[in-house]
Design an enzyme around this catalytic site. Structure first.
Site, PDB file in Angstrom:
ATOM      1  N   LYS A 132       0.961  -1.258  -0.023  1.00  0.00           N
ATOM      2  CA  LYS A 132      -0.077   0.110   0.046  1.00  0.00           C
ATOM      3  C   LYS A 132       0.971   1.338  -0.025  1.00  0.00           C
ATOM      4  O   LYS A 132       1.387   1.789   0.885  1.00  0.00           O
ATOM      5  CB  LYS A 132      -0.559   0.052   1.258  1.00  0.00           C
ATOM      6  CG  LYS A 132      -2.027   0.792   1.098  1.00  0.00           C
ATOM      7  CD  LYS A 132      -2.064   2.409   0.952  1.00  0.00           C
ATOM      8  CE  LYS A 132      -1.550   3.231   1.978  1.00  0.00           C
ATOM      9  NZ  LYS A 132      -1.588   4.549   1.619  1.00  0.00           N
TER      10      LYS A 132
ATOM     11  N   GLY B 240      -4.442   3.580  -2.020  1.00  0.00           N
ATOM     12  CA  GLY B 240      -5.535   3.926  -1.171  1.00  0.00           C
ATOM     13  C   GLY B 240      -5.102   4.582   0.061  1.00  0.00           C
ATOM     14  O   GLY B 240      -3.996   4.957   0.057  1.00  0.00           O
TER      15      GLY B 240
ATOM     16  N   GLU C 297      10.024   1.835  10.494  1.00  0.00           N
ATOM     17  CA  GLU C 297      11.034   2.881  10.044  1.00  0.00           C
ATOM     18  C   GLU C 297      10.484   4.177   9.933  1.00  0.00           C
ATOM     19  O   GLU C 297       9.766   4.506   9.386  1.00  0.00           O
ATOM     20  CB  GLU C 297      11.421   2.508   8.446  1.00  0.00           C
ATOM     21  CG  GLU C 297      12.103   1.266   8.255  1.00  0.00           C
ATOM     22  CD  GLU C 297      13.446   1.226   8.839  1.00  0.00           C
ATOM     23  OE1 GLU C 297      14.094   2.262   9.194  1.00  0.00           O
ATOM     24  OE2 GLU C 297      14.010   0.030   8.993  1.00  0.00           O
TER      25      GLU C 297
ATOM     26  N   CYS D 239      13.851  11.286   5.961  1.00  0.00           N
ATOM     27  CA  CYS D 239      14.156  10.982   7.298  1.00  0.00           C
ATOM     28  C   CYS D 239      15.184  11.135   8.108  1.00  0.00           C
ATOM     29  O   CYS D 239      15.285  11.295   9.337  1.00  0.00           O
ATOM     30  CB  CYS D 239      13.435   9.457   7.653  1.00  0.00           C
ATOM     31  SG  CYS D 239      14.359   8.450   6.610  1.00  0.00           S
TER      32      CYS D 239
ATOM     33  N   GLU E 213      10.382  16.672  14.358  1.00  0.00           N
ATOM     34  CA  GLU E 213      10.701  16.528  12.904  1.00  0.00           C
ATOM     35  C   GLU E 213       9.870  17.376  12.014  1.00  0.00           C
ATOM     36  O   GLU E 213       8.579  17.517  12.249  1.00  0.00           O
ATOM     37  CB  GLU E 213      10.435  15.056  12.327  1.00  0.00           C
ATOM     38  CG  GLU E 213      10.958  14.775  11.111  1.00  0.00           C
ATOM     39  CD  GLU E 213      10.674  13.083  10.898  1.00  0.00           C
ATOM     40  OE1 GLU E 213       9.430  12.808  10.982  1.00  0.00           O
ATOM     41  OE2 GLU E 213      11.561  12.704  10.177  1.00  0.00           O
TER      42      GLU E 213
HETATM   43  P1  NAD Z   1       2.493   8.578   7.351  1.00  0.00           P
HETATM   44  O1  NAD Z   1       2.804   7.920   8.413  1.00  0.00           O
HETATM   45  O2  NAD Z   1       1.575   9.702   7.280  1.00  0.00           O
HETATM   46  O3  NAD Z   1       2.357   7.674   5.979  1.00  0.00           O
HETATM   47  C1  NAD Z   1       3.076   6.752   5.595  1.00  0.00           C
HETATM   48  C2  NAD Z   1       2.326   5.727   5.124  1.00  0.00           C
HETATM   49  O4  NAD Z   1       1.223   5.303   6.090  1.00  0.00           O
HETATM   50  C3  NAD Z   1       1.401   6.096   3.931  1.00  0.00           C
HETATM   51  O5  NAD Z   1       1.356   5.093   2.856  1.00  0.00           O
HETATM   52  C4  NAD Z   1       0.012   6.353   4.779  1.00  0.00           C
HETATM   53  O6  NAD Z   1      -1.002   6.327   3.551  1.00  0.00           O
HETATM   54  C5  NAD Z   1      -0.038   5.291   5.502  1.00  0.00           C
HETATM   55  N1  NAD Z   1      -0.651   5.563   6.600  1.00  0.00           N
HETATM   56  C6  NAD Z   1      -1.387   6.524   7.210  1.00  0.00           C
HETATM   57  N2  NAD Z   1      -2.287   6.495   8.080  1.00  0.00           N
HETATM   58  C7  NAD Z   1      -2.277   5.201   8.491  1.00  0.00           C
HETATM   59  C8  NAD Z   1      -2.924   4.243   9.219  1.00  0.00           C
HETATM   60  N3  NAD Z   1      -3.587   4.642   9.943  1.00  0.00           N
HETATM   61  N4  NAD Z   1      -2.809   2.775   8.953  1.00  0.00           N
HETATM   62  C9  NAD Z   1      -1.902   2.295   8.145  1.00  0.00           C
HETATM   63  N5  NAD Z   1      -1.354   3.087   7.209  1.00  0.00           N
HETATM   64  C10 NAD Z   1      -1.289   4.524   7.379  1.00  0.00           C
HETATM   65  O7  NAD Z   1       3.966   9.407   6.734  1.00  0.00           O
HETATM   66  P2  NAD Z   1       4.383  10.467   5.789  1.00  0.00           P
HETATM   67  O8  NAD Z   1       4.051  11.565   5.859  1.00  0.00           O
HETATM   68  O9  NAD Z   1       3.773   9.667   4.282  1.00  0.00           O
HETATM   69  O10 NAD Z   1       6.078  10.313   5.537  1.00  0.00           O
HETATM   70  C11 NAD Z   1       6.715  10.975   6.490  1.00  0.00           C
HETATM   71  C12 NAD Z   1       7.340  10.436   7.741  1.00  0.00           C
HETATM   72  O11 NAD Z   1       7.954   9.046   7.176  1.00  0.00           O
HETATM   73  C13 NAD Z   1       8.300  11.250   8.301  1.00  0.00           C
HETATM   74  O12 NAD Z   1       7.925  11.150   9.719  1.00  0.00           O
HETATM   75  C14 NAD Z   1       9.451  10.428   8.187  1.00  0.00           C
HETATM   76  O13 NAD Z   1      10.716  10.695   9.019  1.00  0.00           O
HETATM   77  C15 NAD Z   1       9.165   9.059   7.848  1.00  0.00           C
HETATM   78  N6  NAD Z   1      10.060   8.128   7.217  1.00  0.00           N
HETATM   79  C16 NAD Z   1      11.040   7.476   7.820  1.00  0.00           C
HETATM   80  C17 NAD Z   1      11.734   6.760   7.130  1.00  0.00           C
HETATM   81  C18 NAD Z   1      12.764   5.680   7.767  1.00  0.00           C
HETATM   82  O14 NAD Z   1      13.414   4.838   7.109  1.00  0.00           O
HETATM   83  N7  NAD Z   1      12.901   5.610   9.145  1.00  0.00           N
HETATM   84  C19 NAD Z   1      11.836   6.848   5.444  1.00  0.00           C
HETATM   85  C20 NAD Z   1      11.195   7.687   5.087  1.00  0.00           C
HETATM   86  C21 NAD Z   1      10.242   8.487   5.777  1.00  0.00           C
END
Ligand code: NAD
Length: 464
Positions: free
Chosen positions: A170, A201, A245, A279, A371
């Site tokens: 997803k 989605g 992650e 990140c 962050e």
């Molecule tokens: P996010 O957590 O909002 O979304 C990430 C994914 O999770 C998306 O596919 C989203 O649709 C899904 N998602 C959102 N709510 C959900 C739920 N309730 N249940 C299941 N899935 C859900 O994050 P973002 O805004 O897309 O990305 C930015 C964040 O990701 C930052 O905090 C960044 O640091 C982190 N990040 C971490 C790494 C790492 O390797 N540690 C790498 C990249 C990004």
């Protein structure tokens, strides 16, 4: 732009279960470039069933054959490199050079590394009178963010397939077109039906359904710490394996013996790349009090060389742009001193934020703790080495970081005292085979290289 109007399930593009769609927007000009289906629990269920059905045969496929499939996949991605780079630019806003070199270049290397690892990894080991079998965990539910759309997908799918797992992905709602191109590559590479499945989605709908699905054995999530916490709780309640992650607030520690100009310029470039949406970005620059004013002047000048619309792209969407600008306003309100950039948007159209540097940042300020995920660097002052260690370790995160000193050995000795998963010593290059992942609230588990492969395996001991 070209978009599929269905889900890739069981080796075919199938119509979505529901009528809803997600608009994909180009963040540079705010134009809608495509629509993709907004998957429901029904789509997720179909995808998980397909992955379950494909699992026994894929798990039993000899590793050398799985390696050959991964090589074919890498070749298909290579063939599509220009199309993928163009798509990443269109839906994420990445400048074309960054899109080619990093957004496409890195995942190609990672895919290639897992083709090699699948063939060479020892899936069996001997311990005294036991033979330990390293077997695939089962069906993986992968949830990825938008910041490195293809890399985040490949960093999960390639090791999962190498291990013998099957997978349902997803992807982030902002960057689904890259994920669809990846599915096309899987298809054209001739991977067996059902080993990889895609459901586009919304996170709280399709993502949540995938994380909670009882047919999923391991949830691998990359994204924010807030959502990671929920996913961890869901997986924990079901006694399911989980890899997280999450976010970061990494420190770039410049020791007094370092080449200050080099360390500052690398530090600024590290954050400005991908518009600060990395990140592992070193968003806190720690400088000794005696070098502080010089470092601030160098940092401001370096940031001014990153021109929005040229070296720096927009943020991914309006919400992120608002969020980052609000953090900049908070920094000003809490008494930090702006020396480059600021909260005003550089253009009327497009989700741009000016490369921003704050001086006089103290460790407890919001901008030093949370962050921001934008092109914003905080320069902090430390008194002595012990103070630098405490500031570097003084957040809930521990994903990455950098240390600079006159000698590598001095920097490495300091790095041992930092609670974080990756540290670059004197500008050491990113290694796509080294384990990547967080200490503390930056996550659980590791990605990339052999450590990343091990996440998708479980052990069975046979005693003789
Ligand atoms: P996010 O957590 O909002 O979304 C990430 C994914 O999770 C998306 O596919 C989203 O649709 C899904 N998602 C959102 N709510 C959900 C739920 N309730 N249940 C299941 N899935 C859900 O994050 P973002 O805004 O897309 O990305 C930015 C964040 O990701 C930052 O905090 C960044 O640091 C982190 N990040 C971490 C790494 C790492 O390797 N540690 C790498 C990249 C990004």
């Amino acid at each position: 732009m070209k978009a599929h109007d269905g889900m890739y399930i069981g080796g075919r593009w199938l119509p979505a279960a529901g009528p809803d769609t997600i608009a994909v927007v180009n963040p540079a000009d705010e134009q809608v470039i495509a629509h993709v289906p907004a998957g429901t629990a029904e789509d997720v269920d179909a995808a998980v069933r397909a992955a379950r059905e494909a699992f026994p045969a894929w798990a039993a496929t000899p590793p050398a054959e799985r390696a050959a499939h991964l090589e074919a996949l890498r070749d298909e991605l290579t063939r599509r490199a220009d199309e993928i780079a163009g798509t990443v630019t269109a839906e994420l806003g990445a400048p074309p050079v960054l899109a080619q070199r990093v957004h496409v270049g890195l995942p190609l290397r990672v895919a290639g590394s897992y083709a090699e690892l699948a063939a060479s990894y020892s899936f069996e080991e001997r311990i005294n009178n036991s033979t330990v079998l390293l077997e695939p965990v089962g069906v993986v539910g992968a949830i990825t963010p938008w910041n490195y759309p293809l890399h985040q997908i490949v960093a999960k799918v390639a090791p999962a397939l190498a291990a013998g797992c099957t997978i349902v992905l997803k992807p982030a709602e902002d960057t689904p077109l890259t994920a669809q191109l990846f599915a096309d590559a899987v298809h054209d590479a001739g991977l067996p039906a059902g080993v990889f499945n895609l459901v586009t989605g919304l996170g709280p709908v399709a993502g949540q359904a995938l994380a909670a699905h009882e047919g999923v054995d391991l949830v691998s999530f990359t994204g924010s710490t807030a959502v990671g916490r929920q996913i961890g709780a869901t997986a924990g309640a079901a006694i399911k394996r989980v890899a997280l992650e999450l976010g970061g607030k990494s420190a770039n520690v410049i020791l007094p013996s370092a080449d200050l100009a080099r360390a500052v310029s690398h530090g600024i470039a590290n954050v400005m790349s991908n518009s600060g949406q990395t990140c592992s970005a070193w968003t806190r620059m720690l400088v000794h009090k005696d070098q502080y004013d010089e470092a601030v002047a160098l940092a401001a000048a370096a940031a001014d060389r990153f021109v929005p619309g040229e070296q720096v792209g927009p943020l991914v969407n309006a919400k992120q742009q608002q969020r980052v600008r609000a953090y900049i306003e908070t920094g000003v309100a809490e008494g930090a001193r702006l020396v480059a950039g600021g909260p005003a948007a550089p253009f009327e159209t497009g989700y741009y934020v000016s490369p921003t540097v704050f001086a006089d940042v103290t460790p407890e300020m919001t901008i030093a703790q949370e962050e921001i995920f934008g092109p914003v660097v905080c320069v902090l002052r430390y008194e002595d080495e012990q103070d630098a260690v405490e500031i570097a370790n003084g957040t809930v995160y521990g994903l990455a970081g950098a240390v600079w000193a006159g000698e590598d050995a001095e920097a490495a000795a300091f790095a041992r005292r930092i609670d974080t998963g990756q540290i670059d010593i004197n500008g050491g290059r990113f290694n796509h085979l080294a384990p990547f992942g967080g200490y503390k609230q930056s996550g659980v588990g590791r990605e990339l290289g052999p450590h990343g492969l091990a996440e998708y395996l479980q052990t069975k001991s046979l005693q003789f």
